[in-house]
Scaffold this active site. Structure first.
Site, PDB file in Angstrom:
ATOM      1  N   GLY A  16       1.003  -1.189   0.021  1.00 22.11           N
ATOM      2  CA  GLY A  16       0.137   0.038  -0.013  1.00 22.11           C
ATOM      3  C   GLY A  16       0.989   1.291   0.082  1.00 22.11           C
ATOM      4  O   GLY A  16       0.309   2.336   0.590  1.00 22.11           O
ATOM      5  N   ARG A  96      -5.729  -9.169  -8.089  1.00 20.60           N
ATOM      6  CA  ARG A  96      -7.005  -9.976  -8.615  1.00 20.60           C
ATOM      7  C   ARG A  96      -7.069  -9.731 -10.198  1.00 20.60           C
ATOM      8  O   ARG A  96      -7.540  -8.310 -10.354  1.00 20.60           O
ATOM      9  CB  ARG A  96      -8.262 -10.142  -7.932  1.00 20.60           C
ATOM     10  CG  ARG A  96      -7.876 -10.545  -6.487  1.00 20.60           C
ATOM     11  CD  ARG A  96      -7.597 -11.983  -6.314  1.00 20.60           C
ATOM     12  NE  ARG A  96      -8.522 -12.785  -6.913  1.00 20.60           N
ATOM     13  CZ  ARG A  96      -8.504 -14.029  -6.661  1.00 20.60           C
ATOM     14  NH1 ARG A  96      -7.059 -14.751  -6.215  1.00 20.60           N
ATOM     15  NH2 ARG A  96      -9.436 -14.904  -7.235  1.00 20.60           N
ATOM     16  N   LEU A  98      -9.929  -8.855 -12.726  1.00 19.21           N
ATOM     17  CA  LEU A  98     -11.263  -8.718 -12.743  1.00 19.21           C
ATOM     18  C   LEU A  98     -12.065  -9.071 -13.949  1.00 19.21           C
ATOM     19  O   LEU A  98     -11.598  -9.187 -15.115  1.00 19.21           O
ATOM     20  CB  LEU A  98     -11.433  -7.015 -12.438  1.00 19.21           C
ATOM     21  CG  LEU A  98     -10.948  -6.713 -11.242  1.00 19.21           C
ATOM     22  CD1 LEU A  98     -10.918  -4.943 -11.018  1.00 19.21           C
ATOM     23  CD2 LEU A  98     -11.569  -6.979 -10.014  1.00 19.21           C
ATOM     24  N   HIS A 114       0.515   0.688 -13.148  1.00 17.80           N
ATOM     25  CA  HIS A 114       1.348  -0.490 -13.596  1.00 17.80           C
ATOM     26  C   HIS A 114       2.855   0.033 -13.514  1.00 17.80           C
ATOM     27  O   HIS A 114       2.943   1.248 -14.025  1.00 17.80           O
ATOM     28  CB  HIS A 114       1.021  -0.966 -14.923  1.00 17.80           C
ATOM     29  CG  HIS A 114       1.623  -1.937 -15.515  1.00 17.80           C
ATOM     30  ND1 HIS A 114       1.462  -3.438 -14.932  1.00 17.80           N
ATOM     31  CD2 HIS A 114       2.574  -2.100 -16.252  1.00 17.80           C
ATOM     32  CE1 HIS A 114       2.274  -4.230 -15.520  1.00 17.80           C
ATOM     33  NE2 HIS A 114       3.014  -3.485 -16.187  1.00 17.80           N
TER      34      HIS A 114
END
Ligand code: GRF
Length: 228
Positions: A16, A96, A98, A114
């Site tokens: 984070g 994850r 999507l 990214h």
């Protein structure tokens, strides 16, 4: 009274540090987004602690129990997003993939960061691959999320040199420092309407000048460029 700030959910899976940069930026009264929810698919994500420390509501929707039921996982996540009246999603190290349905439902309202200059090096291990490929420039990209992983229209990019002797960790650190400058600016542009998805392309009215990264919107105080 209508809310002036767009309600943003930051989706994380880990440390984070980008979330930390967004939290710092959103402290400015003129920042056009409010971090209304931090949602993690892992209860042990360190980023959750940053959110709690900043007083931001958190939610954990564990993805593991859903196994391959991605739609079920997303429905559970969608319920938390709806409860928090979320308008924009910022993926920040959310690990994850999507479904097309979820991505389409949030089209133009979901951003990702990214760690490469897309379309170079989509996917994982971008820094090691950049070194192996011998490129001289590397960097990071904020883009609208579309169903193809790391394929969405580019909102903003920041480049760094690849220096002789760089190993993966050194290059990753140089890129990460730029991520922490770029994401708050790009999210401000999306939240204010200066960056939009139109006809499958990102329309961006802001400029990528150095000053724009520090001051992404007129009237907005300079964002901090040093992040912990
Ligand atoms: C960042 O490198 C980001 O570009 C990628 O995942 C990493 C997340 O790092 N999508 P952090 O959790 O924000 O520190």
């Amino acid at each position: 009274m209508a809310e002036l700030k767009r309600r943003v959910a930051v989706l994380i899976s880990g440390r984070g540090s980008n979330l930390g940069a967004l939290i710092e930026a959103a402290r400015h009264p003129a920042y056009p987004a409010e971090l209304a929810l931090v949602l993690s698919n892992r209860a042990d994500a360190a980023g959750l602690e940053r959110a709690r420390a900043a007083g931001i509501p958190t939610a954990v929707v564990e993805s593991r129990p859903f196994g391959r039921d991605r739609a079920g996982f997303e429905a559970a996540m969608g319920a938390r997003l709806a409860e928090a009246r979320i308008e924009l999603i910022a993926l920040a190290g959310f690990m994850r993939v999507l479904t097309e349905d979820f991505v389409t439902a949030w089209s133009g309202r979901m951003l990702n960061i990214h760690p490469s200059l897309l379309p170079a090096f989509p996917g994982l291990d971008t820094h090691a691959r950049a070194i192996a490929a011998g490129v001289r420039l590397h960097g990071c990209t904020v883009h609208f999320v579309t169903p193809g992983v790391d394929e969405g229209p580019v909102i903003a990019q920041s480049a760094v040199p690849v220096l002789p002797g760089d190993d993966e960790a050194a290059l990753a650190a140089r890129v990460l420092a730029e991520e922490h400058r770029l994401y708050p600016a790009a999210l401000a542009w999306a939240a204010s309407g200066a960056a939009r998805l139109e006809g499958g392309r990102a329309v961006v009215e802001a400029t990528m000048a150095e000053g724009a990264l520090a001051n992404p919107l007129p009237g907005l105080p300079a964002l901090p460029t040093e992040m912990p």
